[in-house]
Design a protein around this motif. Structure first.
Motif, PDB file in Angstrom:
ATOM      1  N   LYS A   1      -6.528   3.709   4.149  1.00  0.00           N
ATOM      2  CA  LYS A   1      -6.286   2.370   4.696  1.00  0.00           C
ATOM      3  C   LYS A   1      -4.993   2.334   5.506  1.00  0.00           C
ATOM      4  O   LYS A   1      -4.884   1.605   6.496  1.00  0.00           O
ATOM      5  CB  LYS A   1      -6.209   1.344   3.563  1.00  0.00           C
ATOM      6  CG  LYS A   1      -7.497   1.174   2.772  1.00  0.00           C
ATOM      7  CD  LYS A   1      -8.583   0.523   3.632  1.00  0.00           C
ATOM      8  CE  LYS A   1      -9.843   0.263   2.816  1.00  0.00           C
ATOM      9  NZ  LYS A   1     -10.911  -0.343   3.648  1.00  0.00           N
ATOM     10  N   VAL A   2      -3.999   3.117   5.066  1.00  0.00           N
ATOM     11  CA  VAL A   2      -2.689   3.093   5.721  1.00  0.00           C
ATOM     12  C   VAL A   2      -2.709   3.837   7.058  1.00  0.00           C
ATOM     13  O   VAL A   2      -2.165   3.355   8.055  1.00  0.00           O
ATOM     14  CB  VAL A   2      -1.616   3.716   4.797  1.00  0.00           C
ATOM     15  CG1 VAL A   2      -0.273   3.845   5.530  1.00  0.00           C
ATOM     16  CG2 VAL A   2      -1.454   2.883   3.536  1.00  0.00           C
TER      17      VAL A   2
ATOM     18  N   ALA B   1       0.831  -1.211   0.000  1.00  0.00           N
ATOM     19  CA  ALA B   1       0.000   0.000   0.000  1.00  0.00           C
ATOM     20  C   ALA B   1       0.864   1.260   0.000  1.00  0.00           C
ATOM     21  O   ALA B   1       0.656   2.174  -0.804  1.00  0.00           O
ATOM     22  CB  ALA B   1      -0.944  -0.008   1.200  1.00  0.00           C
ATOM     23  N   ILE B   2       1.837   1.327   0.918  1.00  0.00           N
ATOM     24  CA  ILE B   2       2.654   2.538   1.003  1.00  0.00           C
ATOM     25  C   ILE B   2       3.570   2.649  -0.211  1.00  0.00           C
ATOM     26  O   ILE B   2       3.901   3.761  -0.656  1.00  0.00           O
ATOM     27  CB  ILE B   2       3.454   2.570   2.330  1.00  0.00           C
ATOM     28  CG1 ILE B   2       3.899   4.007   2.654  1.00  0.00           C
ATOM     29  CG2 ILE B   2       4.639   1.630   2.286  1.00  0.00           C
ATOM     30  CD1 ILE B   2       2.772   4.947   2.973  1.00  0.00           C
TER      31      ILE B   2
ATOM     32  N   TYR C   1       9.508  -0.446  -1.142  1.00  0.00           N
ATOM     33  CA  TYR C   1       9.050   0.949  -1.050  1.00  0.00           C
ATOM     34  C   TYR C   1       9.675   1.799  -2.152  1.00  0.00           C
ATOM     35  O   TYR C   1       8.983   2.567  -2.839  1.00  0.00           O
ATOM     36  CB  TYR C   1       9.432   1.478   0.332  1.00  0.00           C
ATOM     37  CG  TYR C   1       9.112   2.927   0.579  1.00  0.00           C
ATOM     38  CD1 TYR C   1       7.806   3.391   0.548  1.00  0.00           C
ATOM     39  CD2 TYR C   1      10.137   3.835   0.885  1.00  0.00           C
ATOM     40  CE1 TYR C   1       7.513   4.727   0.807  1.00  0.00           C
ATOM     41  CE2 TYR C   1       9.849   5.157   1.145  1.00  0.00           C
ATOM     42  CZ  TYR C   1       8.545   5.608   1.112  1.00  0.00           C
ATOM     43  OH  TYR C   1       8.261   6.916   1.362  1.00  0.00           O
ATOM     44  N   GLN C   2      10.985   1.665  -2.349  1.00  0.00           N
ATOM     45  CA  GLN C   2      11.667   2.472  -3.355  1.00  0.00           C
ATOM     46  C   GLN C   2      11.303   2.056  -4.776  1.00  0.00           C
ATOM     47  O   GLN C   2      11.312   2.878  -5.696  1.00  0.00           O
ATOM     48  CB  GLN C   2      13.190   2.408  -3.156  1.00  0.00           C
ATOM     49  CG  GLN C   2      13.674   2.972  -1.829  1.00  0.00           C
ATOM     50  CD  GLN C   2      13.324   4.438  -1.639  1.00  0.00           C
ATOM     51  OE1 GLN C   2      13.056   5.151  -2.602  1.00  0.00           O
ATOM     52  NE2 GLN C   2      13.323   4.897  -0.401  1.00  0.00           N
TER      53      GLN C   2
ATOM     54  N   LEU D   1       4.635   5.348  -5.406  1.00  0.00           N
ATOM     55  CA  LEU D   1       4.569   5.369  -6.876  1.00  0.00           C
ATOM     56  C   LEU D   1       3.795   6.599  -7.356  1.00  0.00           C
ATOM     57  O   LEU D   1       4.251   7.341  -8.236  1.00  0.00           O
ATOM     58  CB  LEU D   1       3.908   4.086  -7.379  1.00  0.00           C
ATOM     59  CG  LEU D   1       3.808   3.843  -8.889  1.00  0.00           C
ATOM     60  CD1 LEU D   1       3.639   2.350  -9.163  1.00  0.00           C
ATOM     61  CD2 LEU D   1       2.632   4.591  -9.540  1.00  0.00           C
ATOM     62  N   LEU D   2       2.630   6.813  -6.766  1.00  0.00           N
ATOM     63  CA  LEU D   2       1.782   7.931  -7.199  1.00  0.00           C
ATOM     64  C   LEU D   2       2.413   9.281  -6.860  1.00  0.00           C
ATOM     65  O   LEU D   2       2.362  10.228  -7.649  1.00  0.00           O
ATOM     66  CB  LEU D   2       0.404   7.800  -6.547  1.00  0.00           C
ATOM     67  CG  LEU D   2      -0.400   6.566  -6.981  1.00  0.00           C
ATOM     68  CD1 LEU D   2      -1.552   6.310  -6.015  1.00  0.00           C
ATOM     69  CD2 LEU D   2      -0.918   6.731  -8.397  1.00  0.00           C
ATOM     70  N   ASN D   3       3.036   9.363  -5.677  1.00  0.00           N
ATOM     71  CA  ASN D   3       3.701  10.610  -5.282  1.00  0.00           C
ATOM     72  C   ASN D   3       4.833  10.959  -6.251  1.00  0.00           C
ATOM     73  O   ASN D   3       4.938  12.100  -6.725  1.00  0.00           O
ATOM     74  CB  ASN D   3       4.255  10.467  -3.870  1.00  0.00           C
ATOM     75  CG  ASN D   3       5.024  11.696  -3.414  1.00  0.00           C
ATOM     76  OD1 ASN D   3       4.457  12.678  -2.947  1.00  0.00           O
ATOM     77  ND2 ASN D   3       6.349  11.660  -3.543  1.00  0.00           N
ATOM     78  N   ASP D   4       5.689   9.983  -6.541  1.00  0.00           N
ATOM     79  CA  ASP D   4       6.828  10.260  -7.419  1.00  0.00           C
ATOM     80  C   ASP D   4       6.402  10.435  -8.872  1.00  0.00           C
ATOM     81  O   ASP D   4       7.078  11.125  -9.635  1.00  0.00           O
ATOM     82  CB  ASP D   4       7.875   9.147  -7.284  1.00  0.00           C
ATOM     83  CG  ASP D   4       8.686   9.279  -5.998  1.00  0.00           C
ATOM     84  OD1 ASP D   4       8.172   9.880  -5.038  1.00  0.00           O
ATOM     85  OD2 ASP D   4       9.829   8.787  -5.947  1.00  0.00           O
TER      86      ASP D   4
END
Length: 391
Positions: free
Chosen positions: A171-172, A4-5, A128-129, A10-13
């Protein structure tokens, strides 16, 4: 939670990449110089970078899960501004909002990863990365499929990315809040399942050694991020001028560099848990150096495999750098993450300004040749202290 995070990362970057993906559009619609494009990249990276250690340090003391969706709302506002900015000044202001949203997200996101990692920190950090790197790799595709046909107003599609991120964070955030509540509102210095960190395992490590190690690590990450800025911000213009490609065609080598970087990030995390953080970082930046040195002189048909392999190797050490820093600074996950993913990239942002102005003064060919020597700075990693795999 890791998936999820990572998806939100992905969306942030991807939203950050909207800015760089629009560079050729801004160059044409607003008649920008390479120097001004460098200043846009500088503003994005400095806003998102310099604030990260500050946010990370504060959130180490007072974690605030609700800041995650707030950061995404800030980025959404920036996306809206990019779509309608009529001049360079308002464009810069919109970029500031995108950068601030990212600055808020990264330290808190890294803390969620840390709390969900168990005993495989490098692997978890690589997941995460990978999300972030994959989001960045969407830039060339967005340029070719959205921004070239739609122009600047295509940036409005980025608002959908922010909306999706906020939906996932609903959700997070409850999970994150519950985990904090289990530890009295604080982040545990180590996971119960994780065992001792490098610093825990070596209590004799002193502040002077940590300071020297962090300085070296920042220089190594700086060299990598400065070179990545040269590729991400300017290689499409170099490919256009040197090989006669259209802007859409020039997205292909850029996409290969980024997508193979995603694979490298994932594999690097797995390998680092086996062979050690320091060794993986050395393999990463020094292994990429030969490809960087020959890239400006290759014929077009050899550019594609060379830039793909270079992206794979170069990015294999990024998530490892974050974990290494976290283990040097136990109990300060946000600060360590902010320094590596934030301040070091802020230093790299200076590269965008310098390289852009050098391109205006000389040529893009000169800039790419000069930047090719940057990965050699990675030799400094030889002087890093051993990590727990080597201890």
């Amino acid at each position: 939670m890791l998936v999820a995070i990572s998806s939100v990362h992905l969306l942030n970057d991807a939203m950050q990449t909207v800015v760089t993906a629009l560079f050729p559009i801004f160059e044409e619609s607003l008649k920008l110089t390479y120097g001004q494009i460098g200043w846009i990249a500088f503003t994005l990276n400095m806003t998102s970078s310099v604030m990260q250690p500050v946010v990370g340090s504060l959130s180490d003391k007072w974690p605030k899960p609700w800041m995650l969706p707030v950061g995404m709302l800030c980025s959404m506002a920036g996306m809206a501004g990019l779509a309608v900015a009529p001049n360079f000044a308002l464009l810069i202001l919109s970029v500031v909002f995108v950068g601030l949203g990212s600055a808020v997200f990264h330290p808190e996101g890294s803390r969620v990863v840390h709390m969900a990692a168990g005993n495989r920190r490098a692997f978890s950090q690589s997941i995460y990365q990978v999300g972030g790197n994959f989001g960045q790799s969407l830039g060339p595709l967005m340029t070719a499929a959205i921004f070239v046909p739609l122009g600047q107003r295509g940036a409005a599609w980025g608002m959908l990315l922010a909306a999706l991120a906020i939906a996932i964070l609903f959700k997070v955030v409850p999970w994150y809040s519950a985990k904090l509540a289990e530890h009295g509102g604080r982040v545990p210095k180590k996971n119960a399942a994780a065992g001792a960190s490098a610093a825990d395992a070596k209590p004799s490590i002193n502040k002077r050694v940590v300071a020297i190690a962090m300085s070296i690590l920042l220089l190594v990450v700086f060299a990598r991020s400065w070179y990545a800025a040269a590729i991400g911000s300017f290689y499409q213009f170099y490919a256009r001028d040197a090989y006669g490609l259209t802007i859409q065609q020039a997205q292909i080598p850029l996409f290969l560099f980024m997508i193979f970087g995603v694979i490298g990030t994932f594999l690097g995390g797995i390998m680092a848990d086996r062979i050690g953080r320091k060794k993986m970082m050395l393999i990463s930046i020094l292994g990429a150096a030969p490809f960087a040195l020959i890239l400006p002189y290759l014929p077009l048909e050899w550019v594609y495999p060379a830039i793909a392999v270079m992206g794979l190797i170069l990015q294999s050490g990024f998530s490892v750098s974050v974990v290494y820093a976290q283990e040097l600074m136990p109990g300060k996950v946000g600060t360590a993450s902010g320094l590596i993913t934030g301040l070091a990239f802020g230093m790299g942002a200076l590269g965008s300004v310098v390289l852009g102005n050098l391109a205006d003064a000389h040529s893009m060919s000169f800039v790419m040749s000069l930047a090719s020597y940057l990965p050699l700075i990675g030799i400094l990693a030889l002087w890093l202290p051993k990590d727990r795999k080597e201890a």
